[in-house]
Motif scaffolding. Sequence first.
Motif, PDB file in Angstrom:
ATOM      1  N   ALA A 132      -0.759  58.036  31.255  1.00 55.52           N
ATOM      2  CA  ALA A 132      -0.273  58.213  32.629  1.00 55.52           C
ATOM      3  C   ALA A 132       0.737  57.118  32.909  1.00 55.52           C
ATOM      4  N   THR A 133       1.950  57.521  33.282  1.00 54.80           N
ATOM      5  CA  THR A 133       2.993  56.544  33.585  1.00 54.80           C
ATOM      6  C   THR A 133       3.375  56.657  35.050  1.00 54.80           C
ATOM      7  N   GLY A 134       3.214  55.564  35.777  1.00 55.65           N
ATOM      8  CA  GLY A 134       3.579  55.551  37.192  1.00 55.65           C
ATOM      9  C   GLY A 134       5.053  55.268  37.348  1.00 55.65           C
ATOM     10  N   SER A 135       5.704  56.038  38.203  1.00 60.09           N
ATOM     11  CA  SER A 135       7.113  55.807  38.502  1.00 60.09           C
ATOM     12  C   SER A 135       7.294  55.944  40.006  1.00 60.09           C
ATOM     13  N   GLN A 136       8.324  55.325  40.536  1.00 61.74           N
ATOM     14  CA  GLN A 136       8.600  55.500  41.962  1.00 61.74           C
ATOM     15  C   GLN A 136       9.131  56.906  42.179  1.00 61.74           C
ATOM     16  N   TRP A 137       8.418  57.883  42.759  1.00 62.80           N
ATOM     17  CA  TRP A 137       7.066  57.799  43.233  1.00 62.80           C
ATOM     18  C   TRP A 137       6.325  59.039  42.777  1.00 62.80           C
ATOM     19  N   TYR A 138       5.960  59.069  41.534  1.00 66.44           N
ATOM     20  CA  TYR A 138       5.224  60.199  40.945  1.00 66.44           C
ATOM     21  C   TYR A 138       4.575  59.717  39.656  1.00 66.44           C
ATOM     22  N   TRP A 139       3.766  60.594  39.062  1.00 70.65           N
ATOM     23  CA  TRP A 139       3.130  60.249  37.785  1.00 70.65           C
ATOM     24  C   TRP A 139       3.636  61.165  36.679  1.00 70.65           C
ATOM     25  N   ASP A 140       3.817  60.587  35.498  1.00 70.26           N
ATOM     26  CA  ASP A 140       4.092  61.374  34.293  1.00 70.26           C
ATOM     27  C   ASP A 140       2.816  61.403  33.465  1.00 70.26           C
ATOM     28  N   SER A 157       5.837  65.893  34.515  1.00 66.54           N
ATOM     29  CA  SER A 157       5.744  65.046  35.707  1.00 66.54           C
ATOM     30  C   SER A 157       4.866  65.722  36.742  1.00 66.54           C
ATOM     31  N   SER A 158       4.221  64.907  37.555  1.00 67.21           N
ATOM     32  CA  SER A 158       3.304  65.404  38.573  1.00 67.21           C
ATOM     33  C   SER A 158       3.759  64.847  39.917  1.00 67.21           C
ATOM     34  N   ILE A 159       4.277  65.721  40.755  1.00 71.33           N
ATOM     35  CA  ILE A 159       4.923  65.276  41.998  1.00 71.33           C
ATOM     36  C   ILE A 159       4.194  65.853  43.210  1.00 71.33           C
ATOM     37  N   MET A 160       4.062  65.039  44.248  1.00 76.85           N
ATOM     38  CA  MET A 160       3.342  65.483  45.448  1.00 76.85           C
ATOM     39  C   MET A 160       4.025  66.688  46.095  1.00 76.85           C
ATOM     40  N   ALA A 168       0.638  76.174  51.576  1.00 75.74           N
ATOM     41  CA  ALA A 168       0.809  77.459  50.898  1.00 75.74           C
ATOM     42  C   ALA A 168      -0.048  77.521  49.624  1.00 75.74           C
ATOM     43  N   ALA A 169      -0.191  76.377  48.954  1.00 81.67           N
ATOM     44  CA  ALA A 169      -0.944  76.363  47.697  1.00 81.67           C
ATOM     45  C   ALA A 169      -2.445  76.168  47.932  1.00 81.67           C
ATOM     46  N   GLY A 170      -2.844  76.007  49.213  1.00 85.98           N
ATOM     47  CA  GLY A 170      -4.254  75.797  49.521  1.00 85.98           C
ATOM     48  C   GLY A 170      -4.761  74.442  49.043  1.00 85.98           C
ATOM     49  N   LYS A 171      -3.854  73.453  49.001  1.00 89.11           N
ATOM     50  CA  LYS A 171      -4.247  72.119  48.556  1.00 89.11           C
ATOM     51  C   LYS A 171      -4.206  71.152  49.738  1.00 89.11           C
ATOM     52  N   PRO A 172      -4.984  70.052  49.661  1.00 90.57           N
ATOM     53  CA  PRO A 172      -4.973  69.108  50.783  1.00 90.57           C
ATOM     54  C   PRO A 172      -3.622  68.393  50.912  1.00 90.57           C
ATOM     55  N   ARG A 173      -3.193  68.207  52.142  1.00 87.14           N
ATOM     56  CA  ARG A 173      -1.928  67.527  52.420  1.00 87.14           C
ATOM     57  C   ARG A 173      -1.974  66.088  51.904  1.00 87.14           C
ATOM     58  N   LEU A 174      -0.893  65.642  51.333  1.00 86.89           N
ATOM     59  CA  LEU A 174      -0.730  64.283  50.798  1.00 86.89           C
ATOM     60  C   LEU A 174      -1.538  64.020  49.523  1.00 86.89           C
ATOM     61  N   LEU A 175      -2.313  65.021  49.062  1.00 85.87           N
ATOM     62  CA  LEU A 175      -3.089  64.838  47.827  1.00 85.87           C
ATOM     63  C   LEU A 175      -2.718  65.852  46.755  1.00 85.87           C
ATOM     64  N   GLY A 176      -2.304  67.052  47.187  1.00 84.40           N
ATOM     65  CA  GLY A 176      -1.963  68.100  46.223  1.00 84.40           C
ATOM     66  C   GLY A 176      -0.645  67.797  45.520  1.00 84.40           C
ATOM     67  N   VAL A 177      -0.569  68.167  44.229  1.00 86.58           N
ATOM     68  CA  VAL A 177       0.659  67.955  43.462  1.00 86.58           C
ATOM     69  C   VAL A 177       1.099  69.270  42.825  1.00 86.58           C
ATOM     70  N   ASP A 178       2.333  69.270  42.283  1.00 87.29           N
ATOM     71  CA  ASP A 178       2.810  70.498  41.646  1.00 87.29           C
ATOM     72  C   ASP A 178       2.121  70.737  40.296  1.00 87.29           C
ATOM     73  N   ASN A 179       2.085  69.712  39.435  1.00 85.10           N
ATOM     74  CA  ASN A 179       1.450  69.856  38.121  1.00 85.10           C
ATOM     75  C   ASN A 179       0.326  68.842  37.970  1.00 85.10           C
ATOM     76  N   PRO A 180      -0.921  69.272  38.194  1.00 83.55           N
ATOM     77  CA  PRO A 180      -2.026  68.312  38.116  1.00 83.55           C
ATOM     78  C   PRO A 180      -2.308  67.876  36.673  1.00 83.55           C
ATOM     79  N   LEU A 181      -3.042  66.787  36.569  1.00 87.95           N
ATOM     80  CA  LEU A 181      -3.593  66.373  35.280  1.00 87.95           C
ATOM     81  C   LEU A 181      -4.753  67.315  34.975  1.00 87.95           C
ATOM     82  N   VAL A 182      -4.790  67.864  33.774  1.00 91.47           N
ATOM     83  CA  VAL A 182      -5.856  68.813  33.412  1.00 91.47           C
ATOM     84  C   VAL A 182      -6.639  68.265  32.223  1.00 91.47           C
ATOM     85  N   VAL A 183      -7.952  68.228  32.357  1.00 91.84           N
ATOM     86  CA  VAL A 183      -8.789  67.702  31.265  1.00 91.84           C
ATOM     87  C   VAL A 183     -10.020  68.590  31.090  1.00 91.84           C
ATOM     88  N   PRO A 184     -10.622  68.568  29.901  1.00 96.77           N
ATOM     89  CA  PRO A 184     -11.837  69.367  29.694  1.00 96.77           C
ATOM     90  C   PRO A 184     -13.071  68.673  30.263  1.00 96.77           C
TER      91      PRO A 184
END
Length: 284
Positions: A132-140, A157-160, A168-184
């Motif tokens: 996970a790489t933090g960048s101003q202001w999103y995560w890779d 990249s994972s952007i808010m 519209a995506a049914g995600k919480p405001r300020l927490l939902g991102v376009d591409n989440p981290l996915v793990v098993p």
Amino acid sequence: MRFLSKITAGFFIALLALPAFADLPQNVPQEKAYGFQPAATEVARQIHIFHNLWLMPIITAIVVLVTLLMIFIFIRFNRKANPEPQRFSHNSLVEVIWTLVPVLILVIIAVPSFRLLYLEDVIPEADLTVKATGSQWYWDYEYTDPAGNPDKTVSYSSIMLEADEAKAAGKPRLLGVDNPLVVPAGKVVRVIVTASDVMHSFAVPAFGVKIDAVPGRLNETWFKVDEPGVYYGQCSELCGKRHAFMPIEVHVLPQADYDAWFTKTQAEYATLHALDGAKLALAN
Ligand SMILES: [Cu+2]
């Protein structure tokens, strides 16, 4: 005296609120709630036990003791009750006691605290490594393969999401991102954390994970989430004006769903990369 009794009453009313440390029902922060989000990993469970059942009773007992002593002193030794003050300034026995007792309390706190730090720091053999790489202001996020097989890696990249997109995506405001981290689920995920520009911090409260992302340096941590679900975290190191807008969204899927996601995502991004490459070639 009335002021004092008000403070004392306020203090005891605040104490009454303490048992409300029960876990919250969902994986997102709740309106007007305080206390921890429900634990999703063994590490988080141990942190909660340490805080709720160990630290909290100790500090509550200390606060109660000191408050009672203060009240006793105010009543017993005020100018009216005790017009002639004593003149001595030392008492060796009392000084030894008030040095040794806090030392003992700190040791009692330190032992389980070190045990917990050890649990967080020593990573079991990992089934999966994500960078996970933090960048101003999103995560890779970058899925790496220890064997160096390019077929097993993917990065994105994972952007808010903005408020309307999140809705519209049914995600919480300020927490939902376009591409989440996915793990098993049920697998040990090692997370290598760094930053590309300034310091950030990768934190997911339900996992008991919070680790600094420092440019030029790799930090690592881990989590193993038993229950599939969606979990949220946020950057937790002040990193600039959009620090509050680089959340972390983690989808924990059953292994088969995770495998399907991985294959699909890899194909999708490979196509995108190929397109980018073709565009670049054309532009040159
Ligand atoms: Cu930040």
